[in-house]
Design a protein around this motif. Structure first.
Motif, PDB file in Angstrom:
ATOM      1  N   LYS A  86      44.131 -32.379 -42.544  1.00 25.22           N
ATOM      2  CA  LYS A  86      45.230 -33.350 -42.484  1.00 25.22           C
ATOM      3  C   LYS A  86      44.808 -34.616 -43.210  1.00 25.22           C
ATOM      4  CE  LYS A  86      42.975 -36.110 -39.590  1.00 25.22           C
ATOM      5  NZ  LYS A  86      42.541 -37.447 -39.975  1.00 25.22           N
ATOM      6  N   PHE A 131      45.824 -29.318 -37.328  1.00 28.63           N
ATOM      7  CA  PHE A 131      46.254 -30.109 -36.183  1.00 28.63           C
ATOM      8  C   PHE A 131      45.722 -29.413 -34.941  1.00 28.63           C
ATOM      9  CE2 PHE A 131      49.519 -31.627 -39.227  1.00 28.63           C
ATOM     10  CZ  PHE A 131      49.231 -32.982 -39.133  1.00 28.63           C
ATOM     11  N   ARG A 184      44.448 -30.423 -32.280  1.00 29.28           N
ATOM     12  CA  ARG A 184      44.673 -30.973 -30.941  1.00 29.28           C
ATOM     13  C   ARG A 184      45.698 -30.132 -30.164  1.00 29.28           C
ATOM     14  NH1 ARG A 184      41.184 -33.636 -33.169  1.00 29.28           N
ATOM     15  NH2 ARG A 184      40.726 -35.835 -32.877  1.00 29.28           N
ATOM     16  N   HIS A 235      47.124 -37.048 -35.399  1.00 30.52           N
ATOM     17  CA  HIS A 235      46.982 -35.909 -34.490  1.00 30.52           C
ATOM     18  C   HIS A 235      47.897 -36.058 -33.274  1.00 30.52           C
ATOM     19  CE1 HIS A 235      43.756 -33.707 -36.382  1.00 30.52           C
ATOM     20  NE2 HIS A 235      43.063 -34.824 -36.555  1.00 30.52           N
ATOM     21  N   ASP A 238      51.569 -35.823 -34.077  1.00 31.45           N
ATOM     22  CA  ASP A 238      51.910 -34.400 -34.162  1.00 31.45           C
ATOM     23  C   ASP A 238      52.164 -33.810 -32.777  1.00 31.45           C
ATOM     24  OD1 ASP A 238      51.933 -31.645 -35.444  1.00 31.45           O
ATOM     25  OD2 ASP A 238      50.213 -31.451 -34.094  1.00 31.45           O
TER      26      ASP A 238
END
Length: 402
Positions: A103, A130, A132, A192, A195
């Motif tokens: 990212k 992403f 997380r 993050h 998102d």
């Protein structure tokens, strides 16, 4: 998790483009899998590529993406600076290699769209990091939304309050510039959690925000602090605060608040489901069977939901039947006679408790059957009243009908 490949599958060949700090995370993750092999690494600084290859026991270290792709890769991990992502992805797509890109995918929307189109046209997969979303806490929130436990998300809060030393930005020449980094705390740290917020709450309809630089103005062009109010297409709202100028660092937090959504049972399950509903005006009483014949001319509010739903579910309306007098006096499953109870007989047939004094919160509706009246207050008891000369409309018994 079992990561063993099928007996006939060959290990996937992985290449790492870019040997900067973030590449270590990719190397560790791929090493944890037993059905992949890291075929090579590349970096514009060949010495750094060779150092990485030697430290991790990787057989090849090259200077260009083309040389890396020539190693017969299945997947390439893109760990290069943000503005170079597009060039690496386009080369990989042309070679038929799947892509896992760090990212942000790009610093300009047009660049991201070209990358997506190129991979789609080539039939290769494009993934953006992403990770997380795979955190246990994030998975639990997503599961609570999906299974209805949390209900429909209506409010969110995203807080990313961190601290970065000036050396963090001076470590690489591209950091902290609009042309190369594409943004500050929003693009690098908060991305993050933004998102996650969008993953939980859906597509965004409107954003109002402000950015500024409180601490790192002497080292960076981009923002180190930002706030925003976000409105989603569902009507939900969220706030965002992010900074790398907070000392001490306060960490990150994402909160989601939902509104319970009562289930909508199918027509075939309505009769079975009514046992879990309670009367909106007369708490504690079970709902009668829903109509199978003639419908009442009005609607009646019901409070609650089925047994597996929240007791705070807002009232909802249902159409109930008007049973005959014979059916009204027929004992229910609990042994309670189904008799008309005051003026509410015109709306529905409520089962009347055997001992009316235990039924609280009556709403001042006179009952010609028991001659009772309630005072409207919490925890009230019914008290006898004198028969009225005008007791109100009553349905005549069939034996007394002309």
């Amino acid at each position: 998790m079992n990561t063993a490949p099928p007996p006939t599958a060959r290990p996937l060949r992985i290449g790492i483009a870019g040997c900067g700090a973030i590449s270590r995370n990719h190397l560790e993750a791929f090493r944890a899998l037993d059905h992949v092999t890291i075929a090579g690494v590349c970096d514009i600084d060949l010495d750094r590529a060779r150092g990485t290859a030697g430290a991790w026991g990787i057989p090849a270290a090259v200077n260009t993406v083309r040389e890396l792709l020539d190693l017969g890769l299945d997947i390439i991990s893109v760990c290069t600076p943000h503005p170079t992502h597009e060039d690496v992805v386009l080369q990989a797509a042309a070679a038929g290699v799947h892509v896992l890109c760090e990212k942000p995918i790009a610093i300009e929307l047009a660049s991201a769209e070209r990358m997506v189109k190129a991979c789609g046209d080539a039939g290769v997969k494009l993934g953006v990091l992403f990770q997380r979303r795979f955190w246990p806490a994030a998975q639990r929130i997503r599961a609570a939304i999906d299974d209805g436990t949390l209900g429909r998300p209506i409010m969110g809060q995203c807080s990313v309050m961190l601290y970065r030393e000036p050396e963090y930005y001076s470590r690489d020449a591209w950091r902290g510039t609009w042309a190369n980094d594409g943004g500050g705390v929003l693009m690098t740290q908060a991305i993050h959690y933004i998102d996650l917020l969008q993953w939980f709450m859906g597509d965004v309809a409107e954003v109002y925000g402000k950015i500024t630089t409180y601490k790192h103005g002497g080292h960076i062009e981009v923002e180190d602090s930002a706030t925003a109010v976000i409105t989603f297409t569902s009507g939900a709202m969220a706030t965002l605060e992010a900074s790398t100028a907070v000392s001490p660092s306060l960490g990150v937090q994402v909160r989601i608040t939902g509104r319970p959504v009562p289930p909508r049972p199918s027509p075939n399950s309505r009769k079975a489901a009514t046992g879990g509903w309670t009367c909106g005006q007369y708490p504690g009483r079970s709902a009668p069977s829903l109509p199978t014949r003639k419908e009442c001319r009005g609607t009646f509010p019901w409070k609650g939901s089925m047994a597996n739903s929240s007791p705070t579910t807002p009232p909802r309306s249902r159409i109930l039947s008007r049973p005959s007098v014979k059916e009204a006096n027929r004992p229910s499953q609990a042994g309670t006679p189904r008799r008309p109870c005051g003026s509410c007989w015109r709306s529905t047939n409520r089962p009347v408790p055997a001992n009316p004094s235990t039924s609280p919160n009556c709403r001042q509706i006179p009952c010609p059957v028991f001659g009772l009246q309630a005072k409207e207050r919490h925890g009230i008891q019914h008290t006898p009243r004198r028969p009225s000369a005008h007791p109100g409309p009553q349905r005549p018994h069939p034996k007394n009908s002309p």
